[in-house]
Motif scaffolding. Sequence first.
Motif, PDB file in Angstrom:
ATOM      1  N   GLY A   1       1.016  -6.399 -26.299  1.00  0.00           N
ATOM      2  CA  GLY A   1       0.490  -7.763 -26.191  1.00  0.00           C
ATOM      3  C   GLY A   1       1.175  -8.600 -25.137  1.00  0.00           C
ATOM      4  N   SER A   2       1.980  -7.964 -24.281  1.00  0.00           N
ATOM      5  CA  SER A   2       2.700  -8.739 -23.253  1.00  0.00           C
ATOM      6  C   SER A   2       1.850  -8.987 -22.008  1.00  0.00           C
ATOM      7  CB  SER A   2       3.990  -8.019 -22.867  1.00  0.00           C
ATOM      8  OG  SER A   2       3.708  -6.732 -22.349  1.00  0.00           O
ATOM      9  N   GLY A   3       0.680  -8.336 -21.903  1.00  0.00           N
ATOM     10  CA  GLY A   3      -0.229  -8.584 -20.780  1.00  0.00           C
ATOM     11  C   GLY A   3      -0.280  -7.476 -19.758  1.00  0.00           C
ATOM     12  N   LYS A   4       0.254  -6.302 -20.103  1.00  0.00           N
ATOM     13  CA  LYS A   4       0.313  -5.185 -19.132  1.00  0.00           C
ATOM     14  C   LYS A   4      -1.083  -4.721 -18.718  1.00  0.00           C
ATOM     15  CE  LYS A   4       2.569  -2.472 -21.918  1.00  0.00           C
ATOM     16  NZ  LYS A   4       2.530  -3.342 -23.111  1.00  0.00           N
ATOM     17  N   SER A   5      -1.917  -4.413 -19.700  1.00  0.00           N
ATOM     18  CA  SER A   5      -3.268  -3.908 -19.398  1.00  0.00           C
ATOM     19  C   SER A   5      -4.111  -4.956 -18.692  1.00  0.00           C
ATOM     20  CB  SER A   5      -3.962  -3.457 -20.685  1.00  0.00           C
ATOM     21  OG  SER A   5      -3.260  -2.392 -21.287  1.00  0.00           O
ATOM     22  N   THR A   6      -3.845  -6.227 -18.991  1.00  0.00           N
ATOM     23  CA  THR A   6      -4.608  -7.307 -18.359  1.00  0.00           C
ATOM     24  C   THR A   6      -4.425  -7.289 -16.842  1.00  0.00           C
ATOM     25  OG1 THR A   6      -4.317  -8.647 -20.339  1.00  0.00           O
ATOM     26  CG2 THR A   6      -4.990  -9.805 -18.342  1.00  0.00           C
TER      27      THR A   6
ATOM     28  N   ALA B   1       0.844  -1.199   0.000  1.00  0.00           N
ATOM     29  CA  ALA B   1       0.000   0.000   0.000  1.00  0.00           C
ATOM     30  C   ALA B   1       0.876   1.245   0.000  1.00  0.00           C
ATOM     31  CB  ALA B   1      -0.910  -0.002   1.219  1.00  0.00           C
ATOM     32  N   GLY B   2       0.586   2.163  -0.895  1.00  0.00           N
ATOM     33  CA  GLY B   2       1.351   3.400  -0.999  1.00  0.00           C
ATOM     34  C   GLY B   2       2.499   3.339  -1.987  1.00  0.00           C
ATOM     35  N   GLN B   3       2.813   2.138  -2.493  1.00  0.00           N
ATOM     36  CA  GLN B   3       3.888   2.001  -3.470  1.00  0.00           C
ATOM     37  C   GLN B   3       3.435   2.392  -4.875  1.00  0.00           C
ATOM     38  OE1 GLN B   3       5.509  -2.035  -3.253  1.00  0.00           O
ATOM     39  NE2 GLN B   3       7.437  -1.187  -2.460  1.00  0.00           N
ATOM     40  N   THR B   4       4.420   2.808  -5.686  1.00  0.00           N
ATOM     41  CA  THR B   4       4.171   3.048  -7.106  1.00  0.00           C
ATOM     42  C   THR B   4       4.941   1.988  -7.892  1.00  0.00           C
ATOM     43  OG1 THR B   4       3.889   5.432  -6.823  1.00  0.00           O
ATOM     44  CG2 THR B   4       4.465   4.651  -9.019  1.00  0.00           C
ATOM     45  N   VAL B   5       4.214   1.251  -8.719  1.00  0.00           N
ATOM     46  CA  VAL B   5       4.817   0.184  -9.516  1.00  0.00           C
ATOM     47  C   VAL B   5       4.546   0.464 -10.985  1.00  0.00           C
ATOM     48  CG1 VAL B   5       4.748  -2.279 -10.072  1.00  0.00           C
ATOM     49  CG2 VAL B   5       4.618  -1.529  -7.698  1.00  0.00           C
ATOM     50  N   ALA B   6       5.597   0.420 -11.772  1.00  0.00           N
ATOM     51  CA  ALA B   6       5.470   0.600 -13.220  1.00  0.00           C
ATOM     52  C   ALA B   6       5.555  -0.755 -13.904  1.00  0.00           C
ATOM     53  CB  ALA B   6       6.560   1.524 -13.738  1.00  0.00           C
ATOM     54  N   ILE B   7       4.741  -0.944 -14.937  1.00  0.00           N
ATOM     55  CA  ILE B   7       4.717  -2.210 -15.680  1.00  0.00           C
ATOM     56  C   ILE B   7       5.057  -1.894 -17.128  1.00  0.00           C
ATOM     57  CG2 ILE B   7       3.327  -4.209 -16.323  1.00  0.00           C
ATOM     58  CD1 ILE B   7       1.518  -3.529 -13.900  1.00  0.00           C
ATOM     59  N   LEU B   8       6.148  -2.466 -17.615  1.00  0.00           N
ATOM     60  CA  LEU B   8       6.612  -2.227 -18.978  1.00  0.00           C
ATOM     61  C   LEU B   8       6.591  -3.528 -19.764  1.00  0.00           C
ATOM     62  CD1 LEU B   8       7.842   0.269 -17.377  1.00  0.00           C
ATOM     63  CD2 LEU B   8       9.578   0.338 -19.164  1.00  0.00           C
ATOM     64  N   GLY B   9       6.657  -3.384 -21.073  1.00  0.00           N
ATOM     65  CA  GLY B   9       6.708  -4.567 -21.926  1.00  0.00           C
ATOM     66  C   GLY B   9       6.222  -4.252 -23.318  1.00  0.00           C
TER      67      GLY B   9
ATOM     68  N   LEU C   1      -0.375   1.835  -9.968  1.00  0.00           N
ATOM     69  CA  LEU C   1       0.154   0.969 -11.018  1.00  0.00           C
ATOM     70  C   LEU C   1       0.159   1.760 -12.317  1.00  0.00           C
ATOM     71  CD1 LEU C   1      -1.587  -2.480 -10.333  1.00  0.00           C
ATOM     72  CD2 LEU C   1       0.591  -1.641  -9.470  1.00  0.00           C
ATOM     73  N   ILE C   2       1.333   1.867 -12.932  1.00  0.00           N
ATOM     74  CA  ILE C   2       1.460   2.631 -14.174  1.00  0.00           C
ATOM     75  C   ILE C   2       1.918   1.695 -15.281  1.00  0.00           C
ATOM     76  CG2 ILE C   2       2.636   4.535 -15.333  1.00  0.00           C
ATOM     77  CD1 ILE C   2       3.081   5.843 -12.632  1.00  0.00           C
ATOM     78  N   VAL C   3       1.088   1.538 -16.297  1.00  0.00           N
ATOM     79  CA  VAL C   3       1.465   0.780 -17.491  1.00  0.00           C
ATOM     80  C   VAL C   3       1.990   1.774 -18.507  1.00  0.00           C
ATOM     81  CG1 VAL C   3       0.534  -0.469 -19.472  1.00  0.00           C
ATOM     82  CG2 VAL C   3      -0.076  -1.177 -17.162  1.00  0.00           C
ATOM     83  N   SER C   4       3.132   1.470 -19.085  1.00  0.00           N
ATOM     84  CA  SER C   4       3.713   2.426 -20.027  1.00  0.00           C
ATOM     85  C   SER C   4       4.663   1.731 -20.993  1.00  0.00           C
ATOM     86  CB  SER C   4       4.458   3.523 -19.277  1.00  0.00           C
ATOM     87  OG  SER C   4       5.024   4.455 -20.179  1.00  0.00           O
ATOM     88  N   HIS C   5       4.924   2.407 -22.118  1.00  0.00           N
ATOM     89  CA  HIS C   5       5.970   1.981 -23.051  1.00  0.00           C
ATOM     90  C   HIS C   5       7.223   2.836 -22.866  1.00  0.00           C
ATOM     91  CE1 HIS C   5       2.450   0.206 -25.119  1.00  0.00           C
ATOM     92  NE2 HIS C   5       3.335  -0.691 -25.533  1.00  0.00           N
ATOM     93  N   ARG C   6       7.113   3.870 -22.034  1.00  0.00           N
ATOM     94  CA  ARG C   6       8.219   4.813 -21.863  1.00  0.00           C
ATOM     95  C   ARG C   6       8.932   4.593 -20.528  1.00  0.00           C
ATOM     96  NH1 ARG C   6       5.375  10.586 -23.386  1.00  0.00           N
ATOM     97  NH2 ARG C   6       4.920  10.193 -25.588  1.00  0.00           N
ATOM     98  N   VAL C   7      10.240   4.590 -20.586  1.00  0.00           N
ATOM     99  CA  VAL C   7      11.028   4.487 -19.368  1.00  0.00           C
ATOM    100  C   VAL C   7      10.848   5.734 -18.510  1.00  0.00           C
ATOM    101  CG1 VAL C   7      13.388   4.366 -18.462  1.00  0.00           C
ATOM    102  CG2 VAL C   7      12.718   2.935 -20.391  1.00  0.00           C
ATOM    103  N   SER C   8      10.635   6.886 -19.166  1.00  0.00           N
ATOM    104  CA  SER C   8      10.463   8.146 -18.435  1.00  0.00           C
ATOM    105  C   SER C   8       9.277   8.096 -17.487  1.00  0.00           C
ATOM    106  CB  SER C   8      10.299   9.307 -19.422  1.00  0.00           C
ATOM    107  OG  SER C   8       9.219   9.058 -20.303  1.00  0.00           O
ATOM    108  N   SER C   9       8.255   7.319 -17.836  1.00  0.00           N
ATOM    109  CA  SER C   9       7.081   7.184 -16.967  1.00  0.00           C
ATOM    110  C   SER C   9       7.331   6.222 -15.827  1.00  0.00           C
ATOM    111  CB  SER C   9       5.864   6.694 -17.775  1.00  0.00           C
ATOM    112  OG  SER C   9       5.519   7.617 -18.775  1.00  0.00           O
ATOM    113  N   ALA C  10       8.375   5.381 -15.980  1.00  0.00           N
ATOM    114  CA  ALA C  10       8.586   4.295 -15.022  1.00  0.00           C
ATOM    115  C   ALA C  10       9.769   4.496 -14.093  1.00  0.00           C
ATOM    116  CB  ALA C  10       8.761   2.982 -15.789  1.00  0.00           C
ATOM    117  N   LYS C  11      10.732   5.339 -14.476  1.00  0.00           N
ATOM    118  CA  LYS C  11      12.016   5.353 -13.761  1.00  0.00           C
ATOM    119  C   LYS C  11      11.907   5.800 -12.311  1.00  0.00           C
ATOM    120  CE  LYS C  11      13.303   9.956 -15.484  1.00  0.00           C
ATOM    121  NZ  LYS C  11      14.283  10.711 -16.282  1.00  0.00           N
TER     122      LYS C  11
END
Length: 583
Positions: free
Chosen positions: A379-384, A368-376, A532-542
């Motif tokens: 069709g790798s299953g991020k939005s799922t 709780a309270g964490q920010t997690v980025a999901i990259l890939g 939870l942040i799904v993104s294709h950009r490293v800038s959104s995830a770093k």
Amino acid sequence: MKELKHLNKYFKKYWFKLLIGVLITIIARIFSLIMPSYVNKSIQAVEEFMADTISLSEAKGMLLQYILVIVGAALLSALFTFLMRQTIINVSRYIEYDLKNEVFDHYQLLSLNFYKKNRIGDLMNRISEDINQVRMYAGPAIMYGIQTLTLFVCLVPLMFIKAPTLAAYTLLPLPILSVLIYQISKVIHKRSTKVQEFLSTLSTFTQESFSGISVIKAYGIEPRINAELRVLANQGKDTSMSLAKVNAWFFPLMILLIGISNIFVVYIGGRQYINGDIESIGVIAEFILYVNMLTWPVAIVGWLTSIIQTAEASQKRINEFLKAEPSIKNEVLQPTVIHGDIEFKNVTFTYEDTDITALKDISFKVKAGQTVAILGKTGSGKSTILDLVARLYDVTSGEVLIDGVPVQKLNLNSLRNSIGAVPQDAFLFSDTIENNIRFGNENASHDEIVAVAKKAVVHKNIEGFAKKYDTILGERGITLSGGQKQRVSIARALLKNPQIYLFDDCLSAVDTETEEEILNNLKKVSESKTTLIVSHRVSSAKNADKIIVLDNGKIIQEGSHQELNAVDGYYKELYLNQLSGKE
């Protein structure tokens, strides 16, 4: 009428109004029966005057009295007919209202898989055209059915009491009329069902064409779409014309057979009058009025059959969807408090409609309270993953846990109320910008809306419009650019102030500078929120506390930006590529 049993609960709900309507219908028909007998009496009074049985003043007095009775009965019949429509037809409108709400509520309960299998045009047609056909059964069919029954019960015995032979000849063509109209109605039912099905097809085609008008124009395929519509329109014309040709027999047959009944009345009645079997020629006039009063009720037997058959077909189409069970059900009625711990435990998920396995035995934890980025990759299953957190789908195997509890054992409303989701394809309604943002919190003030718009870096864009926050958006938010739509959706989620944020590649349409500003604002807002942040950009995830990298439904890397950038792999390669591209 098996399918129409679904309406019985509504008939029970409005039973008192229906009962009053039925009584008023019977009274209205009884008053209408007064007129023919007094027309007969009026003619008899004239005959008695011509035969010097009564004086002129007596004849005038009798005629005036009979005319007043006829006019009074007609007025009372008209009044009760009005009241009849105000009760029974109104009840049918109430039932239509309730049924539309029931269907719409059920639509909202159904899972996403249902909407993948069914077209919007068909959904729209069932909640509009089909329910309208059912309303005809719940109102006009009942009203005219009671009228017909009342007239037959009262009028036929009355005719046989007054002149049995004349009554038998008069009524002879009416059963033939009813049988013919019934046969025509059967054909009408089949063809009207085809018309209803075609309307669903046409609604779907036009809805898709209007929604995709930008694509149609961009590819210059207007002529092809017009040609396809022309083919559909011709099919519709042929289907409607086949129905119209059968309908064309309805009234001519009715007029023909009623005309034959009138001929029988005049001929047989005339002979009986000459032979002295009936006392007055007024009886003939009375029977002509009776025949014309029976015309519509007899014809309506077939018409009512047609209404009931059409309503049965429409209700069957409605019941098909009402019987569809949502795959996602709220099993817990008590509200659940959500803190924001998320855990995926050996989760595998396969889409039912495509049989594609989007996630394969993945496990991870988010505190709780964490920010997690999901990259890939696509069709790798991020939005799922986000869909499973919001329980838009249930896992095929494994478990998704919120605060250590499987999502199936949480109150579904509490779960979704604790989530602020921004989808990849931002959806906005045809309403003002302010109301679109207020969708996240209907009680929010204008100042609160402006505040979240500033955090989403869309306030200046909104202020640039002539009507600012009162600007009405086109369908699906077409008035705004892709980046503006995404930012309005982000403002909507921020206004909700949920415990869990789900951002699904929601910054893909904004430039890197705006993205950086929004991310900084989101970091401040979501300090105590699970994100939870799904993104294709490293800038959104770093800047995330944890980064998860997916490939083909499996987790191939997991760690912080520094940890993943320190080892060779997908993340480091993506980071270097995007860094060089930015430079």
